[in-house]
Design an enzyme around this catalytic site. Structure first.
Site, PDB file in Angstrom:
ATOM      1  N   LYS A 117       0.816  -1.215   0.000  1.00 57.43           N
ATOM      2  CA  LYS A 117       0.000   0.000   0.000  1.00 57.43           C
ATOM      3  C   LYS A 117       0.851   1.267   0.000  1.00 57.43           C
ATOM      4  CE  LYS A 117      -4.164  -2.044   1.935  1.00 57.43           C
ATOM      5  NZ  LYS A 117      -3.732  -3.437   2.174  1.00 57.43           N
TER       6      LYS A 117
HETATM    7  C1  PLP Z   1      -4.311  -4.543   1.521  1.00 60.30           C
HETATM    8  C2  PLP Z   1      -3.518  -5.786   1.356  1.00 60.30           C
HETATM    9  C3  PLP Z   1      -3.892  -6.791   0.437  1.00 60.30           C
HETATM   10  C4  PLP Z   1      -5.155  -6.708  -0.380  1.00 60.30           C
HETATM   11  O1  PLP Z   1      -5.109  -5.702  -1.367  1.00 60.30           O
HETATM   12  P1  PLP Z   1      -6.441  -5.174  -2.066  1.00 60.30           P
HETATM   13  O2  PLP Z   1      -6.041  -4.022  -2.914  1.00 60.30           O
HETATM   14  O3  PLP Z   1      -7.359  -4.799  -0.942  1.00 60.30           O
HETATM   15  O4  PLP Z   1      -6.982  -6.313  -2.878  1.00 60.30           O
HETATM   16  C5  PLP Z   1      -3.066  -7.891   0.310  1.00 60.30           C
HETATM   17  N1  PLP Z   1      -1.945  -8.022   1.050  1.00 60.30           N
HETATM   18  C6  PLP Z   1      -1.556  -7.078   1.935  1.00 60.30           C
HETATM   19  C7  PLP Z   1      -0.310  -7.303   2.738  1.00 60.30           C
HETATM   20  C8  PLP Z   1      -2.316  -5.928   2.115  1.00 60.30           C
HETATM   21  O5  PLP Z   1      -1.929  -5.009   3.009  1.00 60.30           O
END
Ligand code: PLP
Length: 510
Positions: A117
């Site tokens: 993210k």
């Molecule tokens: C947020 C997250 C996901 C999922 O991503 P999305 O965009 O919500 O599908 C997967 N792995 C980690 C470590 C995350 O922080």
């Protein structure tokens, strides 16, 4: 080239042809729909070839400029926003593409909070600051978000110290892991406010929703959102699909133009949606695989056409524990061939009944766009164990779900990439079930345990949280003014002092 404009998936006339800057600052459309591009820019692969030797930041600037024209952000400003955002990553490649066990792994965890993210939230922070400095939103924005772990720390890392921005993150007291809590509460920038709510994650989300629904509060504090539906996040995430395509085709045995497959650990459908848009732009993407844990509403949709809500199961990959996917509506809109009226009917019915079903030609199309796979706890742990034993490579539980999807689909080859979304050291309890002797955690995570923390406990009540937010923001706005005045007076005093000394020196000379 002028900027792409955006319209709401739910088609309200006032939410059409909206500019990128407005879309970024508002997050959600006023009719509760999500903003989607009115036209997906097409990319010329001979141009992509010219990006092969560019740095990640320069390549990203070229790509983002296909959506964001110089009428909204001049190219040199865009380059500096992107470059500054990515400079917080610990490796020059930003997101390295490494060969592991016969396929590739795209490592998305080299940013400040060790999860994917960061790529988008570092850029989002830059966009917010840029537009606020231009006077949008009256130059101030209060971001309010709820987190069960990863999003909060990434948002805080992206927004700390950003001029004009205050960031309030609610988390359920005692219900996030200690590492995740400390990644938030050790950040001491005065514009960051962590609130431990005496309730669950759902309570936190309800408080955020109630606060957005409260017009008076919203306007008083100039509220905005950073949740995964902000278009800028989906846009920023497209950069690593292009980067990966270039790195995989750097291999002389893989000719440019080869279709690259991606397996993506999925929760709110933001990460993989970026891959879908990259494909629609014309990037040679083969299979896009939705990889879910036991919370498999998306896997059920892409196999049976059934998007049916169920209760959440707590899993060992908590960032994918969702019962509905907040970005799914964007894909559904495209699947319905941009028919906003039908989308709105389907989504409204889903909100009432928790069920949405597609069949026939539409289901066939959805299956062409995405494949899917599901890994439960046992399968996930087995993959972590196998990759450690056979390849000396550590996967976090989310990344292991993606790798499991590649294995289940028989796609282990040099054209396939599993997205690794977090560093394993963030989830020691889960990973140690597969690999008892964990490697030493990175120093940035280890040192969190000896750092000072700051957080405010708050009753599980929207009014109490709103009062806290109002108080903190008033303090910051007024405190900022006082300080400004104070420093001006200070500077004046120094100037007077310097003049006085000069005067003395000059008089003595004579
Ligand atoms: C947020 C997250 C996901 C999922 O991503 P999305 O965009 O919500 O599908 C997967 N792995 C980690 C470590 C995350 O922080």
């Amino acid at each position: 080239m002028p900027s792409t404009t955006y319209s709401s998936t739910r088609g309200s006339p006032s939410q059409k042809s909206i500019s990128f800057s407005k879309v970024v600052m508002s997050g959600l459309a006023h009719d509760r729909g999500l903003f989607v591009p009115d036209e997906i820019p097409k990319i010329d692969m001979t141009e992509v070839e010219t990006w092969r030797n560019l740095s990640y930041a320069d390549m990203s600037t070229e790509l983002l400029s296909k959506y964001i024209g110089s009428d909204e952000i001049p190219l040199s400003d865009l380059r500096s926003i992107v470059t500054i955002a990515l400079s917080s990553f610990r490796v020059p490649e930003v997101t390295p593409v490494v060969k592991v066990g016969g396929h590739y792994v795209l490592e998305l965890f080299h940013g400040p909070t060790f999860a994917f993210k960061d790529v988008a939230l570092q850029m989002l922070g830059g966009f917010f600051e840029y537009f606020l400095k231009k006077g949008m939103n009256g130059g101030r924005l209060a971001v309010l978000g709820a987190t069960s772990g990863d999003t909060g720390s990434a948002a805080i890392a992206g927004l700390r110290g950003k001029e004009g921005v205050d960031c309030v993150i609610l988390y359920p007291k005692g219900r996030v892991s200690e590492i995740q809590e400390r990644q938030m509460t050790t950040i001491m920038d005065p514009n960051i406010h962590c609130v431990a709510v005496e309730g669950t994650f759902d309570d936190c989300q309800d408080i955020v929703k109630a606060s957005f629904g409260d017009k008076e509060f919203r306007e008083e504090v100039k509220l905005g959102a950073v949740n995964s539906i902000n278009w800028a996040r989906v846009l920023a995430q497209q950069t690593y699909y292009f980067w990966t395509y270039l790195r995989v085709t750097d291999d002389p045995s893989v000719p440019p133009g080869s279709l690259i497959n991606f397996a993506v650990p999925t929760g709110n459908f933001g990460d993989i949606l970026a891959g879908y848009y990259a494909k629609r732009m014309g990037l040679p993407v083969g299979e896009l695989t939705v990889a879910t844990n036991e919370n498999d509403i998306l896997h059920r949709f892409f196999t049976k056409g059934e998007y049916h809500r169920r209760n959440i199961n707590k899993s060992i990959s908590p960032s994918m524990d969702i019962c509905v996917s907040s970005n799914f509506e964007r894909y559904l809109y495209h699947l319905l061939e941009e028919d906003a009226g039908e989308l709105k009917n389907l989504m409204t019915a889903f909100e009432d009944t928790g069920r949405l079903t597609i069949t026939g030609a539409r289901l066939k199309k959805a299956k062409q766009d995405f494949s899917s796979a599901r890994a439960d706890t046992e399968e996930t742990l087995a993959v972590i164990k196998q990759y450690h034993a056979e390849h000396n490579y550590m996967l976090c539980p989310h990344s292991a779900v993606g790798v499991s999807a590649l294995i289940q689909n028989n796609s282990v080859d040099n054209l396939s990439v599993a997205l690794a979304t977090a560093h394993e050291a963030k989830f020691p309890a889960a990973v140690s079930m597969a690999v008892p002797d964990l490697p030493t955690p990175p120093p940035q995570l280890a040192k969190l345990f000896s750092m000072k923390t700051r957080s405010q406990t708050c009753a599980c009540d929207a009014k109490a949280v709103q009062d806290f937010v109002k108080m903190r923001i008033a303090e910051r706005v007024n405190g900022g003014k006082k300080k400004d005045l104070g420093s001006k007076l200070g500077a004046l005093a120094v100037a007077v002092g310097v003049l006085a000394v000069l005067a003395v020196v000059l008089t003595r000379k004579h």
